[in-house]
Design a protein around this motif. Structure first.
Motif, mmCIF file in Angstrom:
data_model
loop_
_atom_site.group_PDB
_atom_site.id
_atom_site.type_symbol
_atom_site.label_atom_id
_atom_site.label_comp_id
_atom_site.label_asym_id
_atom_site.label_seq_id
_atom_site.Cartn_x
_atom_site.Cartn_y
_atom_site.Cartn_z
ATOM 1 N N GLY A 247 -7.642 -8.830 -51.960
ATOM 2 C CA GLY A 247 -7.024 -8.114 -51.157
ATOM 3 C C GLY A 247 -6.925 -6.660 -50.886
ATOM 4 N N GLU A 248 -6.983 -6.592 -52.162
ATOM 5 C CA GLU A 248 -7.150 -4.874 -52.365
ATOM 6 C C GLU A 248 -8.527 -4.200 -51.892
ATOM 7 O OE1 GLU A 248 -4.781 -3.938 -55.798
ATOM 8 O OE2 GLU A 248 -3.616 -3.896 -55.438
ATOM 9 N N TYR B 226 -9.453 -4.820 -39.866
ATOM 10 C CA TYR B 226 -11.248 -4.049 -40.037
ATOM 11 C C TYR B 226 -11.894 -2.877 -39.509
ATOM 12 C CZ TYR B 226 -15.855 -2.574 -41.522
ATOM 13 O OH TYR B 226 -17.163 -2.573 -41.701
ATOM 14 N N ARG C 41 -9.417 -11.076 -41.339
ATOM 15 C CA ARG C 41 -9.074 -9.743 -41.319
ATOM 16 C C ARG C 41 -10.603 -8.860 -40.129
ATOM 17 N NH1 ARG C 41 -7.752 -7.092 -46.874
ATOM 18 N NH2 ARG C 41 -7.127 -4.709 -45.371
ATOM 19 N N ASP D 147 -9.838 -4.577 -48.503
ATOM 20 C CA ASP D 147 -9.395 -2.989 -47.933
ATOM 21 C C ASP D 147 -10.404 -1.755 -48.201
ATOM 22 O OD1 ASP D 147 -6.320 -3.895 -47.470
ATOM 23 O OD2 ASP D 147 -6.148 -2.814 -50.042
ATOM 24 N N ARG D 148 -11.318 -2.077 -48.749
ATOM 25 C CA ARG D 148 -12.507 -1.298 -47.837
ATOM 26 C C ARG D 148 -13.795 -2.071 -48.393
ATOM 27 N NH1 ARG D 148 -14.002 0.013 -55.017
ATOM 28 N NH2 ARG D 148 -12.320 -1.713 -55.743
ATOM 29 N N GLY E 102 -3.725 -8.819 -44.456
ATOM 30 C CA GLY E 102 -3.904 -7.396 -44.635
ATOM 31 C C GLY E 102 -4.448 -6.677 -43.766
ATOM 32 N N ALA E 103 -4.578 -5.321 -43.613
ATOM 33 C CA ALA E 103 -5.315 -4.136 -42.339
ATOM 34 C C ALA E 103 -5.812 -4.806 -41.847
ATOM 35 C CB ALA E 103 -5.206 -2.864 -43.659
#
Length: 448
Positions: free
Chosen positions: A261-262, A175, A284, A265-266, A172-173
């Motif tokens: 994971g989604e 943080y 992350r 993301d937030r 994942g992206a």
């Protein structure tokens, strides 16, 4: 059995729940990124629904439901290069024995791989010995690999099957921290804690955090909807507890589903008791809190996080505390942030964590002949334990199909299949009602 001249490798995954399917399918992709992936869902209490499979997001080239005894009997289902058993320990042991019996005259066979879907905090010896006999037992961290080998050596069983890797779904992206947390996620667990009082307490504290911080959004991330099962039985769903809270949920607090994971993301602050989601979050670089409100206890699994720097209470979080993880602890847990990478990065070290597993599987697959699987449990070493485990999956003490299970009915079509599926869903619903409503009531009566 597989041929050494295969140009396109085939991997089969047998899984018995949504989370284990996720682990198994993603592990297969890590071992053979370009392989054909055939998925089999073991028919039972926790067989995932279509919604659960969609939420997990792990795709296969083919996917179907099957009984364990049929998987063992029909050798076409195991004509592959690698077989990943992503099941509870008893199912793994049954499949190892059943396949060893089915392959006893075959010169070549698939490489059998198994492991754990996440944090291993209970039944370490029991679960590991039930997985012994697979060619490769994956450990998700250096910490787990050391423990796994110690258990096998402790009973005098070979420990060379243990291979260190990492959880296959970390990623994942990176943080990017805002000035202050905007979204707080409480990752709920189906069976931790168990009691109504403890689960209501955790839910109430999450709601109170939302009320104390109206500028934040508090998400209560749930694993399944009422009536669905996952890896563990959920007797007291948070959805029902939320409906009984005085005043209900405030506008900035809500129940959510979806791919973890989604959701991450937030997320600006991950809160849990002991969920594997904590490792995903730490990977992350997301601030992560492992709750101490109910104590630090083996029954909760949060003892696994001793030394992590993540232990905290809701009181501390309400006051603005943001835990800072210990890099050495992260490194031993196979989390990328602890593997020499900048905070919140998914470095090459994480990708290389699967090299040893790929090499071991490739070496075994290239062998002219593999010896039959040799689990530690046999009718000689565990005569009072093994037969019961195998019988639950339709196998006798030597791994052969039991007479009552041997003549499996053919797949029904048309109206017969519709009727069969309707009866099966009704039976599952009755079972779930018994587990979630009747059994807890009986236990409560017994305590009067």
């Amino acid at each position: 059995m597989p041929s050494p001249t295969h140009s396109a490798p085939r991997v089969a995954v047998l899984a018995d729940s949504d989370t284990r399917w996720k682990w198994g399918a993603l592990t297969a992709r890590r071992l053979h990124p370009d392989a054909r992936l055939d998925g089999y869902l073991l028919r039972g209490r926790a067989t995932p629904t279509v919604r659960q499979l969609g939420e997990v997001g792990a795709r296969a080239d083919s996917l179907r439901e099957i009984r364990g005894v049929d998987f063992v009997r029909e050798t076409d289902r195991t004509r592959c290069d690698v077989l990943v058993l992503a099941c509870v320990g008893g199912a793994v042991q049954a499949m190892v024995h059943g396949l060893a019996h089915a392959w006893r005259t075959d010169r070549r066979r698939p490489v059998v791989v198994t492991g754990y879907v996440g944090v291993v905090y209970e039944k370490l010896a029991d679960g590991l010995l039930l997985r012994h006999g697979a060619d490769v037992v994956l450990a998700n961290s250096r910490h787990d690999a050391d423990r796994f080998r110690a258990v096998y050596r402790g009973v005098g069983a070979p420990d060379d099957s243990v291979v260190e890797c990492a959880l296959p779904f970390l990623g994942g992206a990176p943080y990017r921290a805002p000035d202050a947390p905007r979204t707080v996620v409480f990752a709920a667990q189906p069976s931790v804690p168990e009691t109504r009082e403890a689960r209501t307490y955790l839910l109430r504290r999450a709601v109170e955090h939302a009320r104390r911080h109206p500028d934040r959004e508090v998400l209560i991330k749930l694993r399944s909807k009422p009536g669905e099962h996952t890896t563990h039985v959920e007797e007291l769903p948070y959805q029902k507890l939320a409906g009984r809270l005085p005043g209900g949920l405030p506008p900035n607090c809500r129940l959510v589903y979806g791919n973890m994971g989604e959701v991450l993301d937030r997320t600006d602050l991950m809160v849990t008791v002991s969920s594997t989601a904590a490792l995903e979050s730490l990977h992350r670089g997301i601030p992560t809190a492992v709750l101490t409100d109910l104590g630090v206890r083996e029954a909760l699994g949060n003892h696994h996080f001793l030394g992590s720097g993540c232990l905290a209470s809701w009181d501390e979080l309400d006051a603005g505390h943001r835990p800072e993880p210990d890099p050495a602890w992260l490194a031993r847990q196979g989390v990328a942030r602890g593997m020499g990478a900048p905070p919140g990065r998914s470095p090459g070290e994480y990708e290389r964590a699967f090299d040893a597993a790929r090499d071991r599987v490739a070496e075994l697959a290239a062998a002219d002949q593999l010896p039959p699987p040799a689990p530690y449990y046999t009718p000689r070493t565990a005569p009072g334990y093994l037969p019961g485990i195998l019988a639950r999956y339709g196998l006798d003490p030597h791994g052969a199909p039991l007479a009552g299970f041997a003549d499996a009915p053919q797949e029904a079509g048309g109206l017969r299949r519709f009727a069969r599926d309707a009866v099966r869903e009704a039976a599952r619903g009755a079972y779930r009602h018994g587990v979630q409503r009747v059994a807890p009531a009986i236990r409560r009566w017994g305590q009067l």
